[in-house]
Design an enzyme around this catalytic site. Structure first.
Site, PDB file in Angstrom:
ATOM      1  N   GLU A 136      24.465  46.782  44.045  1.00 13.78           N
ATOM      2  CA  GLU A 136      23.547  47.932  44.126  1.00 13.78           C
ATOM      3  C   GLU A 136      22.539  47.849  42.991  1.00 13.78           C
ATOM      4  OE1 GLU A 136      25.880  51.520  44.247  1.00 13.78           O
ATOM      5  OE2 GLU A 136      26.808  50.938  46.159  1.00 13.78           O
ATOM      6  N   GLY A 343       6.596  15.193  34.298  1.00 16.03           N
ATOM      7  CA  GLY A 343       5.357  15.572  33.616  1.00 16.03           C
ATOM      8  C   GLY A 343       4.587  16.642  34.377  1.00 16.03           C
ATOM      9  N   GLU A 367      26.489  35.990  42.539  1.00 12.32           N
ATOM     10  CA  GLU A 367      27.906  35.680  42.836  1.00 12.32           C
ATOM     11  C   GLU A 367      28.724  35.543  41.547  1.00 12.32           C
ATOM     12  OE1 GLU A 367      28.980  35.745  45.781  1.00 12.32           O
ATOM     13  OE2 GLU A 367      27.285  35.301  47.082  1.00 12.32           O
ATOM     14  N   GLY A 368      28.402  36.426  40.594  1.00  7.42           N
ATOM     15  CA  GLY A 368      29.059  36.373  39.308  1.00  7.42           C
ATOM     16  C   GLY A 368      28.187  35.580  38.356  1.00  7.42           C
TER      17      GLY A 368
HETATM   18  P1  TGC Z   1      39.910  43.432  38.540  1.00 10.30           P
HETATM   19  O1  TGC Z   1      40.924  44.361  37.985  1.00 10.30           O
HETATM   20  O2  TGC Z   1      39.649  42.165  37.820  1.00 10.30           O
HETATM   21  O3  TGC Z   1      40.273  43.067  40.039  1.00 10.30           O
HETATM   22  C1  TGC Z   1      40.607  44.039  40.999  1.00 10.30           C
HETATM   23  C2  TGC Z   1      41.515  43.341  41.991  1.00 10.30           C
HETATM   24  O4  TGC Z   1      40.776  42.282  42.606  1.00 10.30           O
HETATM   25  C3  TGC Z   1      41.402  41.032  42.338  1.00 10.30           C
HETATM   26  N1  TGC Z   1      40.316  40.084  42.085  1.00 10.30           N
HETATM   27  C4  TGC Z   1      40.035  39.059  42.879  1.00 10.30           C
HETATM   28  N2  TGC Z   1      40.603  38.609  44.007  1.00 10.30           N
HETATM   29  C5  TGC Z   1      40.059  37.509  44.586  1.00 10.30           C
HETATM   30  N3  TGC Z   1      38.977  36.898  44.095  1.00 10.30           N
HETATM   31  C6  TGC Z   1      38.377  37.328  42.971  1.00 10.30           C
HETATM   32  N4  TGC Z   1      37.290  36.711  42.506  1.00 10.30           N
HETATM   33  C7  TGC Z   1      38.897  38.462  42.312  1.00 10.30           C
HETATM   34  N5  TGC Z   1      38.545  39.146  41.207  1.00 10.30           N
HETATM   35  C8  TGC Z   1      39.424  40.122  41.081  1.00 10.30           C
HETATM   36  C9  TGC Z   1      42.272  41.251  41.134  1.00 10.30           C
HETATM   37  O5  TGC Z   1      43.358  40.358  41.102  1.00 10.30           O
HETATM   38  C10 TGC Z   1      42.725  42.680  41.354  1.00 10.30           C
HETATM   39  O6  TGC Z   1      43.743  42.662  42.332  1.00 10.30           O
HETATM   40  P2  TGC Z   1      44.975  43.694  42.225  1.00 10.30           P
HETATM   41  O7  TGC Z   1      45.836  43.356  43.385  1.00 10.30           O
HETATM   42  O8  TGC Z   1      45.599  43.423  40.891  1.00 10.30           O
HETATM   43  O9  TGC Z   1      44.352  45.060  42.303  1.00 10.30           O
HETATM   44  O10 TGC Z   1      38.592  44.252  38.757  1.00 10.30           O
HETATM   45  P3  TGC Z   1      37.444  44.514  37.794  1.00 10.30           P
HETATM   46  O11 TGC Z   1      36.694  45.682  38.334  1.00 10.30           O
HETATM   47  O12 TGC Z   1      37.977  44.580  36.380  1.00 10.30           O
HETATM   48  O13 TGC Z   1      36.580  43.200  38.014  1.00 10.30           O
HETATM   49  C11 TGC Z   1      36.229  42.420  37.045  1.00 10.30           C
HETATM   50  C12 TGC Z   1      35.215  41.351  37.479  1.00 10.30           C
HETATM   51  C13 TGC Z   1      34.108  41.334  36.457  1.00 10.30           C
HETATM   52  C14 TGC Z   1      35.967  40.037  37.473  1.00 10.30           C
HETATM   53  C15 TGC Z   1      34.621  41.586  38.877  1.00 10.30           C
HETATM   54  O14 TGC Z   1      34.062  42.842  38.968  1.00 10.30           O
HETATM   55  C16 TGC Z   1      33.561  40.565  39.247  1.00 10.30           C
HETATM   56  O15 TGC Z   1      33.864  39.479  39.739  1.00 10.30           O
HETATM   57  N6  TGC Z   1      32.273  40.912  39.035  1.00 10.30           N
HETATM   58  C17 TGC Z   1      31.145  40.101  39.471  1.00 10.30           C
HETATM   59  C18 TGC Z   1      30.669  40.619  40.764  1.00 10.30           C
HETATM   60  C19 TGC Z   1      29.742  39.700  41.451  1.00 10.30           C
HETATM   61  O16 TGC Z   1      29.932  38.491  41.530  1.00 10.30           O
HETATM   62  N7  TGC Z   1      28.688  40.279  42.012  1.00 10.30           N
HETATM   63  C20 TGC Z   1      27.685  39.553  42.735  1.00 10.30           C
HETATM   64  C21 TGC Z   1      27.892  39.706  44.204  1.00 10.30           C
HETATM   65  S1  TGC Z   1      26.603  39.050  45.067  1.00 10.30           S
HETATM   66  C22 TGC Z   1      26.099  40.337  46.115  1.00 10.30           C
HETATM   67  O17 TGC Z   1      26.640  41.351  46.233  1.00 10.30           O
HETATM   68  C23 TGC Z   1      25.040  40.077  46.990  1.00 10.30           C
HETATM   69  S2  TGC Z   1      25.823  39.409  48.358  1.00 10.30           S
HETATM   70  C24 TGC Z   1      25.481  37.822  48.103  1.00 10.30           C
HETATM   71  C25 TGC Z   1      24.100  37.610  48.619  1.00 10.30           C
HETATM   72  O18 TGC Z   1      23.664  38.359  49.484  1.00 10.30           O
HETATM   73  O19 TGC Z   1      23.451  36.631  48.178  1.00 10.30           O
END
Ligand code: TGC
Length: 387
Positions: A136, A343, A367-368
């Site tokens: 968003e 160049g 994508e992160g």
């Molecule tokens: P967190 O507590 O880390 O995780 C919540 C739950 O999710 C699980 N989890 C994952 N599972 C699979 N793959 C992953 N990459 C995962 N990351 C987290 C995690 O194990 C947990 O599961 P559970 O069972 O314990 O509840 O949540 P958090 O809110 O602290 O997240 C931290 C963080 C920074 C890692 C996460 O928010 C993140 O990856 N942020 C980056 C987001 C991102 O990449 N955004 C860009 C998306 S691109 C887009 O939206 C446009 S679409 C693409 C396009 O159109 O080009």
């Protein structure tokens, strides 16, 4: 393809089917993409006429089971396809990976059987294009801050909010939209093009990913029926699981962009003369070429090992973060070095390097972002979240 593109004989690590996929997509990109992509990029146009051809190649949902229209390909075959598409342009790879790894995967993984059978075969055929609405205007790296709301009604749900930076947004027939329900839990919805209250606007000021459509999705009281809710969704983690699929494809895709830049720099410096010799005969040039080769080779090895781990069911999402983080930075450095070696000619889109370089700035961010992956790895190492 010269030995340079495969210095450590990655070829030997691939199964015949994986090589065949790579070679088929490579030919397609050489024949259909390379001749037109520079101009499309300059004009800021996505080459829509390629959609049926990409579908014919089976590159939409290629790893899905055949019963849903997929080809049941291995992760490495998928990775090789992404590599070759991005050798053409990151925008083309983004188009295919948003369709497959985000929209289709979300339906496959978190949808019910009716939804899979309704959507996936048509998406494989390229008749239905999808997008993925998570980010968003004020919630990017921290998607949990999303303000898009889903309110329950007697008939289903009503969605309100704005999604930004959505690849394929205005092109898509169906958007996978993530929104918070009244309890604060993230839910997934399928929103169809043309639904009352659902509009899109495209971003026209990009200096990167110009041959790709990037849109806002505006949801103004959009009514969504119960059969358009993804019932398997368990909260934000379900959306993040789709990102893991897309990041996997990126780790391979950017290798293709880097390979293209290395080849371009080698070709150019072999013929361009300076002070009586080809540029390639100069030590400063050779140092850069060697650095580029080392980066391409490191990226290839990371990607292939990641593919093997995924095939064995052993891949973790921090491992994907490591490959996405490293490989995009390697590719970006290779593109920058190639652009520099070319160049003044290197600032024109007559050559591919500057286009790849500008595109890869987006890939480094979406994508992160690099920093997010750094912190995912930091948390995995230390057990302490430092976001
Ligand atoms: P967190 O507590 O880390 O995780 C919540 C739950 O999710 C699980 N989890 C994952 N599972 C699979 N793959 C992953 N990459 C995962 N990351 C987290 C995690 O194990 C947990 O599961 P559970 O069972 O314990 O509840 O949540 P958090 O809110 O602290 O997240 C931290 C963080 C920074 C890692 C996460 O928010 C993140 O990856 N942020 C980056 C987001 C991102 O990449 N955004 C860009 C998306 S691109 C887009 O939206 C446009 S679409 C693409 C396009 O159109 O080009």
């Amino acid at each position: 393809m010269s030995q340079l593109a495969d210095y450590y004989r990655i070829e030997d690590l691939l199964q015949p089917e994986e090589r065949a996929v790579r070679d088929t997509v490579r030919k397609f990109v050489d024949r259909e993409v390379k001749p037109i992509i520079g101009e499309a990029w300059l004009k800021g146009e996505f080459p829509r006429h390629l959609i049926p051809k990409i579908a014919e190649l089976g590159l939409f949902g290629p790893t899905l089971p055949e019963e849903y229209g997929g080809a049941g390909l291995s992760p490495l075959a998928y990775g090789m396809a992404m590599q070759e598409l991005e050798r053409g342009d990151s925008g083309l790879r983004s188009f295919a990976s948003v369709q497959s790894a985000l929209a289709m995967y979300a339906i496959y993984r978190w949808g019910n059987e009716d939804q899979r059978r309704h959507w996936l075969p048509r998406m494989c055929a390229g008749e239905v294009i999808g997008c993925f609405g998570l980010t968003e205007p004020d919630a990017g790296s921290d998607p949990d801050m999303m303000t898009t709301k889903a309110r329950r009604t007697g008939k289903g749900w009503v969605l309100s909010g704005v999604k930004r930076w959505i690849t394929n947004g205005s092109l898509a027939n169906v958007a996978v939209v993530w929104a918070k329900g009244e309890s604060g839990k993230v839910c997934g919805f399928l929103v169809e093009k043309g639904q009352p209250g659902f509009t899109t606007t495209d971003t026209h000021t990009k200096a990167s990913m110009r041959a790709s459509i990037t849109s806002d999705l505006i949801l103004d009281g959009v009514e969504v029926a119960e059969d358009h809710v993804l019932p398997g969704v368990k909260g934000l983690g379900s959306a993040l699981s789709c990102l893991t699929e897309a990041r996997f494809g990126i780790a391979f895709g950017v290798v293709g962009a880097a390979m293209d830049c290395l080849q371009e720099a080698l070709d150019y410096t072999s013929v361009r003369k300076v002070f009586g010799q080809p540029l390639a005969a100069k030590q400063l040039t050779q140092e850069r070429l060697a650095d580029m080769l080392a980066r391409v080779t490191s990226a290839q090895l990371l990607a292939v090992r990641l593919g093997q781990l995924k095939a064995a069911g052993q891949m973790t999402y921090p491992q994907v973060s490591l490959a996405k983080r490293e490989n995009v930075r390697h590719a970006l450095e290779v593109a920058r070095m190639s652009r520099e070696l070319l160049g003044a000619n290197g600032i024109t889109t007559e050559y591919a390097s500057i286009r790849h370089m500008c595109n890869l700035e987006t890939v480094d961010t979406y994508e992160g972002a690099y920093e997010v992956h750094t912190l995912i790895l930091g948390r995995d190492l230390t057990g302490i979240a430092a976001f």
